[in-house]
Design a protein around this motif. Structure first.
Motif, PDB file in Angstrom:
ATOM      1  N   LEU A  29     -25.004  36.965 -64.750  1.00 49.55           N
ATOM      2  CA  LEU A  29     -25.781  37.255 -63.362  1.00 49.55           C
ATOM      3  C   LEU A  29     -25.322  36.534 -62.150  1.00 49.55           C
ATOM      4  N   PHE A  30     -24.444  35.574 -62.390  1.00 46.42           N
ATOM      5  CA  PHE A  30     -23.992  34.714 -61.249  1.00 46.42           C
ATOM      6  C   PHE A  30     -22.536  34.887 -60.948  1.00 46.42           C
ATOM      7  N   HIS A  31     -21.683  35.511 -61.661  1.00 48.62           N
ATOM      8  CA  HIS A  31     -20.087  35.300 -61.461  1.00 48.62           C
ATOM      9  C   HIS A  31     -19.842  36.133 -59.916  1.00 48.62           C
ATOM     10  N   PRO A  32     -20.460  37.456 -59.842  1.00 50.66           N
ATOM     11  CA  PRO A  32     -19.919  38.189 -58.569  1.00 50.66           C
ATOM     12  C   PRO A  32     -20.562  37.014 -57.296  1.00 50.66           C
ATOM     13  N   LEU A  33     -21.788  36.449 -57.664  1.00 48.27           N
ATOM     14  CA  LEU A  33     -22.012  35.785 -56.310  1.00 48.27           C
ATOM     15  C   LEU A  33     -21.026  34.607 -56.138  1.00 48.27           C
ATOM     16  N   ALA A  34     -20.788  33.944 -57.238  1.00 51.43           N
ATOM     17  CA  ALA A  34     -19.776  32.755 -57.105  1.00 51.43           C
ATOM     18  C   ALA A  34     -18.477  33.382 -56.433  1.00 51.43           C
ATOM     19  N   TYR A  35     -18.125  34.721 -56.638  1.00 50.61           N
ATOM     20  CA  TYR A  35     -16.860  34.933 -56.204  1.00 50.61           C
ATOM     21  C   TYR A  35     -17.041  35.478 -54.741  1.00 50.61           C
ATOM     22  N   LEU A  36     -18.260  35.963 -54.420  1.00 48.80           N
ATOM     23  CA  LEU A  36     -18.458  36.148 -52.915  1.00 48.80           C
ATOM     24  C   LEU A  36     -18.418  34.593 -51.931  1.00 48.80           C
ATOM     25  N   LEU A  37     -19.155  33.725 -52.654  1.00 50.79           N
ATOM     26  CA  LEU A  37     -19.131  32.748 -52.151  1.00 50.79           C
ATOM     27  C   LEU A  37     -17.857  31.689 -52.041  1.00 50.79           C
ATOM     28  N   VAL A  66     -17.642  42.919 -54.783  1.00 54.19           N
ATOM     29  CA  VAL A  66     -18.432  42.102 -55.855  1.00 54.19           C
ATOM     30  C   VAL A  66     -19.416  42.969 -56.709  1.00 54.19           C
ATOM     31  N   LEU A  67     -20.179  43.880 -56.086  1.00 52.31           N
ATOM     32  CA  LEU A  67     -21.100  44.710 -56.869  1.00 52.31           C
ATOM     33  C   LEU A  67     -20.315  45.518 -57.969  1.00 52.31           C
ATOM     34  N   SER A  68     -19.178  45.914 -57.415  1.00 51.91           N
ATOM     35  CA  SER A  68     -18.353  46.889 -58.370  1.00 51.91           C
ATOM     36  C   SER A  68     -17.835  46.036 -59.319  1.00 51.91           C
ATOM     37  N   MET A  69     -17.376  44.886 -58.991  1.00 51.71           N
ATOM     38  CA  MET A  69     -17.071  43.785 -59.793  1.00 51.71           C
ATOM     39  C   MET A  69     -17.895  43.486 -60.858  1.00 51.71           C
ATOM     40  N   ALA A  70     -19.085  43.294 -60.443  1.00 51.46           N
ATOM     41  CA  ALA A  70     -20.176  43.343 -61.452  1.00 51.46           C
ATOM     42  C   ALA A  70     -20.215  44.234 -62.398  1.00 51.46           C
TER      43      ALA A  70
END
Lengths: 254, 323
Positions: A29-37, A66-70
């Motif tokens: 759930l949070f990995h891409p968000l962490a990447y973005l931030l 990051v959505l693709s990364m997700a």
């Protein structure tokens, strides 16, 4: 056992595994968000890339990445759990449960799609709230379509290797190479236009690029509709081919 | 519906490998098993037991021949087969990231039990298999023996008419093994068909009322224990314990070409094919060699029959089976 019951059982198992393991929840759930931030904010501040749309900063550009990364990450994690299940035998036991192989695969995909959509909602929500990246509402259906098709495609793609590779070290090497190759030889982190021709050719043939471009058009309107439609069709073809190969691989298992 | 739990006709399974190029794991196997039977598939390593079981549980496709469970063809009606079976595989199969309780609940859900019934049966099985203390532990934190216990416990959650167990007692402590064997007998008495593969002959001897001995993918003998014993009616087993083991006794006994010879400390166990009078004569002769603490002459055990039959089926003798 009906198809609904088979789906419920697979979803119950997947949900139980995730809900009782906090690290899985973070990665799902949070990995891409962490990447973005972290990565996104860092690059934006340090390099200040010049992007083709006025007013478009790197956060907004990178959101689709990051959505693709997700999608890609969820599929990779599921493939890893597939491999682990097979390694410890539960996978084969599950193949003797009262359900069809296709139901099993489809239910696993359905669960992944749910996770991908939840992850995208969290990431987009935080990007909007914290970084001021306002996604286009008109692009939401396209965003969901690209997420669904892409996540399913990557899941099936990875499943082929999880089902065929027998050795742990080989599987780890293959997934690491995939991660490196697919993510960096794509439009996920940077625009393709300034890249060397050979690099750009490889990136244009990469399904991650197709998915990222569609998501980028959906979120911030970058790109041409005609190209985006072609890329979405190519992504659909990739998903269809991967599904066919994954089912073949699963049938070889029993 | 078929009167047989299992029907196997001319079953063949070949594996294409580089070396050797073609491995025929099951070679024209045919047999039938009545419902409610405790059926044992017995054989040394590589006999084809697990391959046969994998075909019957829809995990493998046969190269040729036909196999059916309760009348349902494993190749053409796999879902119908899976609806009627519970399987314990040779590999320890548990969900590593789930707790013991969730492993059982998940299995129950996969077999169509509703939430209430799944919880009720899980509570019962946790108690029966002495798993209450570790019910909340993740399977990955359990020892191999406990994981195996969870795996075997699962088949007692459901009422499928056929249960397959592939070397089920591997890694299981003797007390639990006995309890599981008792439960399997009860399940068979209730009408469930239990199919087990094993190399542990005492297990089959004690548990199975119908045994098929396989060797190199072929059937070499079939029947209940008494029938199998008749197949090697001239095989006797001699068991002796000396105060001091006579010198050179191994070499002497090996000259008799025994079916089986085991010498441990001061004890000798020999199985040989001979007339009863000759065996008694041998016992008397051995008794004269040194002080005897124990002497027993018996008919052939399943182990002797197994070795005799697999040896006469050709090829080198099988690896020593466990007793």
């Amino acid at each position: 056992m009906s198809t609904t019951a088979a789906f419920t059982a697979v979803l119950y198992r997947e949900a139980k595994v995730r809900a009782t393991n906090l690290t899985f929840l973070f990665w799902d759930l949070f990995h891409p968000l962490a990447y973005l931030l972290l990565f996104g904010v860092g690059i934006n501040a340090a390099l200040g890339l010049r992007l083709p749309l006025p007013g478009l900063d790197y956060h907004a550009f990178f959101l689709a990445g990051v959505l693709s990364m997700a999608s890609f990450g969820i599929a990779a994690n599921t493939a890893w759990s597939f491999f682990l299940d097979r390694d410890n035998g539960i996978f084969y036991e599950m193949l003797t449960y009262p359900m069809r192989r296709a139901e099993y695969l489809a239910a696993k995909v359905l669960f992944n799609l749910g996770v991908a959509v939840a992850q995208a909602a969290i990431t987009v929500g935080f990007a909007w709230g914290l970084l001021g990246v306002r996604p286009r509402l008109v692009g939401v259906p396209l965003l969901v379509a690209a997420l669904v098709v892409g996540t399913a495609g990557w899941f099936y793609f990875y499943a082929i290797f999880a089902l065929r590779i027998r050795r742990n070290d080989v599987f780890n090497t293959v997934t690491s190479v995939f991660y490196f190759l697919f993510l960096f030889a794509s439009s996920m982190f940077y625009p393709l236009e300034p890249l060397p021709a050979a690099f750009r050719a490889v990136a244009l043939a990469n399904p991650i690029t197709w998915q990222t471009d569609v998501l980028r058009y959906a979120t911030v309107g970058l790109g041409e509709l005609r190209t985006v439609v072609l890329e979405l069709l190519a992504l659909l073809a990739f998903t269809g081919a991967s599904f066919w190969c994954a089912v073949r691989s699963l049938q070889r298992e029993g | 519906m078929s009167e047989y739990a299992l029907e196997v006709e001319g079953l063949v399974k070949e594996y294409r490998r580089r070396d050797p190029p073609l491995l025929r794991a099951v070679d024209g196997l045919s047999f039938r098993v009545h419902r409610g039977c405790l059926f044992g598939l017995l054989g040394p390593n590589g006999a084809g037991k697990t391959t046969t079981l994998k075909i019957l549980t829809t995990l493998l496709r046969p190269t040729a021949g036909r196999a059916a469970v309760l009348g349902y063809d494993v190749l053409h009606q796999p879902l119908e087969v899976r609806r009627r079976i519970a399987v314990v595989l040779q590999e320890t199969a548990v969900d590593l990231f789930l707790s013991v309780r969730d492993n059982l609940l998940s299995y129950a859900r996969f077999h169509g039990l509703d939430r209430y019934e799944a919880r009720r049966r899980t509570a019962r099985v946790l108690e029966q298999f002495h798993l209450l203390e570790v019910a909340s532990h993740k399977a990955m934190d359990l020892s191999g023996g406990l994981r195996r216990r969870v795996q075997v416990a699962k088949v007692f959650l459901v009422d499928t008419p056929v249960v397959f167990l592939d070397e089920f007692s591997t890694g299981m402590d003797p007390l639990l093994k006995r309890e599981v064997m008792d439960r399997l007998r009860k399940e068979a008495a209730r009408g469930r068909t239990v199919v087990l593969t094993t190399q542990i002959l005492s297990e089959a001897e004690e548990l199975c009322d119908d045994i098929l001995i396989l060797h190199r993918g072929r059937s070499v003998a079939r029947g209940d224990l008494n029938t199998l014993k008749l197949l090697s009616k001239d095989v006797y087993e001699l068991s002796l314990t000396f105060a001091v083991l006579p010198a050179g006794i191994r070499e002497e006994l090996e000259q008799l070409a025994p079916v089986r010879l085991a010498i441990r400390n001061n004890s000798v166990e020999i199985a040989l094919r001979a007339e009863e009078s000759r065996v008694l004569e041998l016992a008397r002769a051995l008794a004269r060699r040194a002080q005897l603490l124990h002497l027993e002459v018996r008919g052939a055990s399943l182990e002797d029959i197994f070795i005799e039959l697999t040896r006469s089926a050709g090829g080198p003798p099988p690896e020593a089976p466990s007793v």
